[in-house]
Write a protein that holds these residues in place. Structure first.
Motif, PDB file in Angstrom:
ATOM      1  N   ALA A 132       0.836  -1.206   0.000  1.00  0.00           N
ATOM      2  CA  ALA A 132       0.000   0.000   0.000  1.00  0.00           C
ATOM      3  C   ALA A 132       0.870   1.256   0.000  1.00  0.00           C
ATOM      4  CB  ALA A 132      -0.938  -0.002   1.202  1.00  0.00           C
ATOM      5  N   ILE A 133       1.948   1.236   0.771  1.00  0.00           N
ATOM      6  CA  ILE A 133       2.862   2.384   0.814  1.00  0.00           C
ATOM      7  C   ILE A 133       3.472   2.623  -0.565  1.00  0.00           C
ATOM      8  CG2 ILE A 133       5.081   3.203   1.736  1.00  0.00           C
ATOM      9  CD1 ILE A 133       4.341   1.650   4.335  1.00  0.00           C
ATOM     10  N   ARG A 134       3.916   1.546  -1.221  1.00  0.00           N
ATOM     11  CA  ARG A 134       4.510   1.693  -2.570  1.00  0.00           C
ATOM     12  C   ARG A 134       3.491   2.272  -3.543  1.00  0.00           C
ATOM     13  NH1 ARG A 134       6.169  -3.645  -1.763  1.00  0.00           N
ATOM     14  NH2 ARG A 134       4.948  -4.311  -3.555  1.00  0.00           N
ATOM     15  N   GLN A 135       2.268   1.744  -3.511  1.00  0.00           N
ATOM     16  CA  GLN A 135       1.237   2.203  -4.447  1.00  0.00           C
ATOM     17  C   GLN A 135       0.789   3.625  -4.151  1.00  0.00           C
ATOM     18  OE1 GLN A 135      -1.799  -0.807  -4.081  1.00  0.00           O
ATOM     19  NE2 GLN A 135      -0.837  -2.147  -5.586  1.00  0.00           N
ATOM     20  N   ASP A 136       0.527   3.918  -2.884  1.00  0.00           N
ATOM     21  CA  ASP A 136      -0.026   5.222  -2.521  1.00  0.00           C
ATOM     22  C   ASP A 136       0.995   6.356  -2.593  1.00  0.00           C
ATOM     23  OD1 ASP A 136      -2.388   3.864  -2.054  1.00  0.00           O
ATOM     24  OD2 ASP A 136      -2.246   3.957   0.136  1.00  0.00           O
ATOM     25  N   TYR A 137       2.267   6.038  -2.404  1.00  0.00           N
ATOM     26  CA  TYR A 137       3.275   7.099  -2.304  1.00  0.00           C
ATOM     27  C   TYR A 137       4.400   6.970  -3.327  1.00  0.00           C
ATOM     28  CZ  TYR A 137       0.641   7.810   1.912  1.00  0.00           C
ATOM     29  OH  TYR A 137      -0.395   8.019   2.795  1.00  0.00           O
ATOM     30  N   GLY A 138       4.291   6.018  -4.215  1.00  0.00           N
ATOM     31  CA  GLY A 138       5.264   5.877  -5.298  1.00  0.00           C
ATOM     32  C   GLY A 138       6.672   5.561  -4.833  1.00  0.00           C
ATOM     33  N   LEU A 139       6.793   4.765  -3.788  1.00  0.00           N
ATOM     34  CA  LEU A 139       8.120   4.435  -3.267  1.00  0.00           C
ATOM     35  C   LEU A 139       8.615   3.122  -3.857  1.00  0.00           C
ATOM     36  CD1 LEU A 139       7.632   5.284   0.524  1.00  0.00           C
ATOM     37  CD2 LEU A 139       8.670   6.709  -1.245  1.00  0.00           C
ATOM     38  N   GLU A 140       9.910   3.004  -3.942  1.00  0.00           N
ATOM     39  CA  GLU A 140      10.541   1.755  -4.346  1.00  0.00           C
ATOM     40  C   GLU A 140      10.428   0.752  -3.194  1.00  0.00           C
ATOM     41  OE1 GLU A 140      11.854   1.072  -7.369  1.00  0.00           O
ATOM     42  OE2 GLU A 140      11.105   3.043  -7.951  1.00  0.00           O
ATOM     43  N   PRO A 141      10.548  -0.540  -3.470  1.00  0.00           N
ATOM     44  CA  PRO A 141      10.402  -1.538  -2.389  1.00  0.00           C
ATOM     45  C   PRO A 141      11.315  -1.294  -1.185  1.00  0.00           C
ATOM     46  CG  PRO A 141      10.350  -2.631  -4.518  1.00  0.00           C
ATOM     47  CD  PRO A 141      10.680  -1.185  -4.788  1.00  0.00           C
ATOM     48  N   GLY A 142      12.569  -0.945  -1.433  1.00  0.00           N
ATOM     49  CA  GLY A 142      13.494  -0.692  -0.320  1.00  0.00           C
ATOM     50  C   GLY A 142      13.087   0.518   0.502  1.00  0.00           C
ATOM     51  N   GLU A 143      12.581   1.539  -0.172  1.00  0.00           N
ATOM     52  CA  GLU A 143      12.123   2.739   0.539  1.00  0.00           C
ATOM     53  C   GLU A 143      10.872   2.422   1.368  1.00  0.00           C
ATOM     54  OE1 GLU A 143      13.344   6.311  -2.534  1.00  0.00           O
ATOM     55  OE2 GLU A 143      11.570   5.090  -2.994  1.00  0.00           O
ATOM     56  N   ALA A 144       9.975   1.655   0.773  1.00  0.00           N
ATOM     57  CA  ALA A 144       8.749   1.279   1.491  1.00  0.00           C
ATOM     58  C   ALA A 144       9.090   0.469   2.733  1.00  0.00           C
ATOM     59  CB  ALA A 144       7.818   0.502   0.568  1.00  0.00           C
ATOM     60  N   ARG A 145      10.067  -0.425   2.587  1.00  0.00           N
ATOM     61  CA  ARG A 145      10.466  -1.240   3.742  1.00  0.00           C
ATOM     62  C   ARG A 145      11.102  -0.363   4.822  1.00  0.00           C
ATOM     63  NH1 ARG A 145      10.852  -6.282   5.374  1.00  0.00           N
ATOM     64  NH2 ARG A 145      12.486  -6.879   6.806  1.00  0.00           N
ATOM     65  N   MET A 146      11.944   0.569   4.433  1.00  0.00           N
ATOM     66  CA  MET A 146      12.583   1.459   5.406  1.00  0.00           C
ATOM     67  C   MET A 146      11.524   2.291   6.142  1.00  0.00           C
ATOM     68  SD  MET A 146      15.395   4.415   4.726  1.00  0.00           S
ATOM     69  CE  MET A 146      15.949   5.482   6.017  1.00  0.00           C
ATOM     70  N   LEU A 147      10.564   2.825   5.389  1.00  0.00           N
ATOM     71  CA  LEU A 147       9.511   3.613   5.999  1.00  0.00           C
ATOM     72  C   LEU A 147       8.698   2.745   6.957  1.00  0.00           C
ATOM     73  CD1 LEU A 147       7.550   6.472   4.920  1.00  0.00           C
ATOM     74  CD2 LEU A 147       6.141   4.453   5.216  1.00  0.00           C
ATOM     75  N   PHE A 148       8.310   1.563   6.500  1.00  0.00           N
ATOM     76  CA  PHE A 148       7.523   0.655   7.335  1.00  0.00           C
ATOM     77  C   PHE A 148       8.274   0.300   8.615  1.00  0.00           C
ATOM     78  CE2 PHE A 148       6.442  -3.620   8.753  1.00  0.00           C
ATOM     79  CZ  PHE A 148       5.086  -3.460   9.004  1.00  0.00           C
ATOM     80  N   GLU A 149       9.532  -0.073   8.497  1.00  0.00           N
ATOM     81  CA  GLU A 149      10.316  -0.470   9.674  1.00  0.00           C
ATOM     82  C   GLU A 149      10.415   0.652  10.692  1.00  0.00           C
ATOM     83  OE1 GLU A 149      14.084  -2.009   8.338  1.00  0.00           O
ATOM     84  OE2 GLU A 149      13.166  -3.869   7.588  1.00  0.00           O
ATOM     85  N   ASN A 150      10.701   1.864  10.224  1.00  0.00           N
ATOM     86  CA  ASN A 150      10.873   2.977  11.153  1.00  0.00           C
ATOM     87  C   ASN A 150       9.559   3.379  11.817  1.00  0.00           C
ATOM     88  OD1 ASN A 150      13.777   4.215  11.249  1.00  0.00           O
ATOM     89  ND2 ASN A 150      13.458   3.445   9.195  1.00  0.00           N
ATOM     90  N   VAL A 151       8.489   3.407  11.042  1.00  0.00           N
ATOM     91  CA  VAL A 151       7.189   3.733  11.638  1.00  0.00           C
ATOM     92  C   VAL A 151       6.752   2.617  12.576  1.00  0.00           C
ATOM     93  CG1 VAL A 151       4.751   4.191  11.148  1.00  0.00           C
ATOM     94  CG2 VAL A 151       6.527   5.292   9.771  1.00  0.00           C
ATOM     95  N   TRP A 152       7.045   1.368  12.201  1.00  0.00           N
ATOM     96  CA  TRP A 152       6.697   0.231  13.072  1.00  0.00           C
ATOM     97  C   TRP A 152       7.447   0.325  14.400  1.00  0.00           C
ATOM     98  CZ3 TRP A 152       3.442  -3.612  13.924  1.00  0.00           C
ATOM     99  CH2 TRP A 152       3.831  -4.623  14.800  1.00  0.00           C
ATOM    100  N   ILE A 153       8.722   0.632  14.377  1.00  0.00           N
ATOM    101  CA  ILE A 153       9.508   0.744  15.614  1.00  0.00           C
ATOM    102  C   ILE A 153       8.930   1.846  16.501  1.00  0.00           C
ATOM    103  CG2 ILE A 153      11.773   1.395  16.551  1.00  0.00           C
ATOM    104  CD1 ILE A 153      12.961  -0.154  14.080  1.00  0.00           C
ATOM    105  N   TYR A 154       8.590   2.956  15.900  1.00  0.00           N
ATOM    106  CA  TYR A 154       7.962   4.054  16.645  1.00  0.00           C
ATOM    107  C   TYR A 154       6.633   3.587  17.249  1.00  0.00           C
ATOM    108  CZ  TYR A 154       5.636   8.529  17.511  1.00  0.00           C
ATOM    109  OH  TYR A 154       4.970   9.577  18.089  1.00  0.00           O
ATOM    110  N   THR A 155       5.832   2.921  16.428  1.00  0.00           N
ATOM    111  CA  THR A 155       4.518   2.441  16.862  1.00  0.00           C
ATOM    112  C   THR A 155       4.663   1.423  17.986  1.00  0.00           C
ATOM    113  OG1 THR A 155       3.696   2.810  14.619  1.00  0.00           O
ATOM    114  CG2 THR A 155       2.340   1.442  16.044  1.00  0.00           C
ATOM    115  N   PHE A 156       5.635   0.533  17.864  1.00  0.00           N
ATOM    116  CA  PHE A 156       5.895  -0.442  18.920  1.00  0.00           C
ATOM    117  C   PHE A 156       6.193   0.268  20.241  1.00  0.00           C
ATOM    118  CE2 PHE A 156       8.959  -2.716  21.519  1.00  0.00           C
ATOM    119  CZ  PHE A 156       8.280  -3.902  21.764  1.00  0.00           C
ATOM    120  N   GLY A 157       7.012   1.297  20.198  1.00  0.00           N
ATOM    121  CA  GLY A 157       7.357   2.044  21.413  1.00  0.00           C
ATOM    122  C   GLY A 157       6.145   2.697  22.054  1.00  0.00           C
ATOM    123  N   VAL A 158       5.293   3.314  21.238  1.00  0.00           N
ATOM    124  CA  VAL A 158       4.068   3.918  21.761  1.00  0.00           C
ATOM    125  C   VAL A 158       3.171   2.823  22.332  1.00  0.00           C
ATOM    126  CG1 VAL A 158       2.002   5.266  21.202  1.00  0.00           C
ATOM    127  CG2 VAL A 158       4.210   5.915  20.214  1.00  0.00           C
ATOM    128  N   GLY A 159       3.102   1.681  21.634  1.00  0.00           N
ATOM    129  CA  GLY A 159       2.305   0.559  22.126  1.00  0.00           C
ATOM    130  C   GLY A 159       2.789   0.077  23.486  1.00  0.00           C
TER     131      GLY A 159
END
Length: 193
Positions: A132-159
């Motif tokens: 969804a990130i790649r489609q909605d924001y035009g990111l390459e797979p590596g960029e989408a993974r980097m974005l997902f990982e960093n937002v996930w780590i942040y989200t995990f901390g808030v959780g």
């Protein structure tokens, strides 16, 4: 004539749900034959009709907890945008089910082998989010993974803050926090192009 064995007093699901009740209230460490029996209003004997050990029952409780978590994820995937929806629902799960969040995401993992091991519980949801990130924001797979990982780590901390009752946030606050983190990561990624 040999008589039939007595019919079990409780079903396997009733026993597992009783153990889930204990885990929800007191944590997985409190799940014992005695605690489950108290919830059922019986002796410990019926528990061992279906489970040879308490570890077997605890594994089943974990599967039940994963199914509850998946219901939150499915609700998030139905939201727009789905990536934000999953994050908000992940955090809602941490607030609604703190002991189950701790069971699924805050247990020591001796076999952890990097980020991919940590998100195992998300299953195909991680791939769905990155797609969804790649489609909605035009990111390459590596960029989408980097974005997902960093937002996930942040989200995990808030959780973790939510699940340990350190902080409590409204759904609006959770959405705003995740949006801010997402926008910061998008700015970083775009600055590299």
């Amino acid at each position: 004539m040999i008589g039939l064995p007595p019919k079990p007093k409780f079903t396997k699901d009733e026993i597992t749900n009783a153990a889930l009740t204990v885990a929800r209230e007191k944590g997985i460490g409190a799940v014992s034959a005695r605690e489950v029996a108290v919830v059922l209003g019986t002796s410990t004997r019926p528990i061992f009709t279906y489970y040879h050990t308490m570890d077997e029952l605890k594994k089943e409780v974990r599967l039940f907890a994963e199914n509850i978590f998946r219901q939150y994820v499915e609700k998030g995937l139905a939201m727009e945008p789905p990536f934000l929806g999953v994050g908000v629902q992940y955090l809602q799960f941490a607030q609604d089910e703190p002991k189950l969040y701790q069971l699924l995401f805050m247990q020591e993992n001796a076999g952890a082998a990097g980020f991919s091991g940590m998100v195992r519980i998300l299953g195909s949801t991680a791939d769905t989010c990155m797609k969804a990130i790649r489609q909605d924001y035009g990111l390459e797979p590596g960029e989408a993974r980097m974005l997902f990982e960093n937002v996930w780590i942040y989200t995990f901390g808030v959780g973790a803050l939510c699940a340990t009752n350190t902080c409590r946030f409204s759904p609006e606050e959770l959405g705003q926090m995740l949006t801010t983190e997402f926008q910061a990561m998008m700015t970083l990624l775009r600055s590299r192009q």
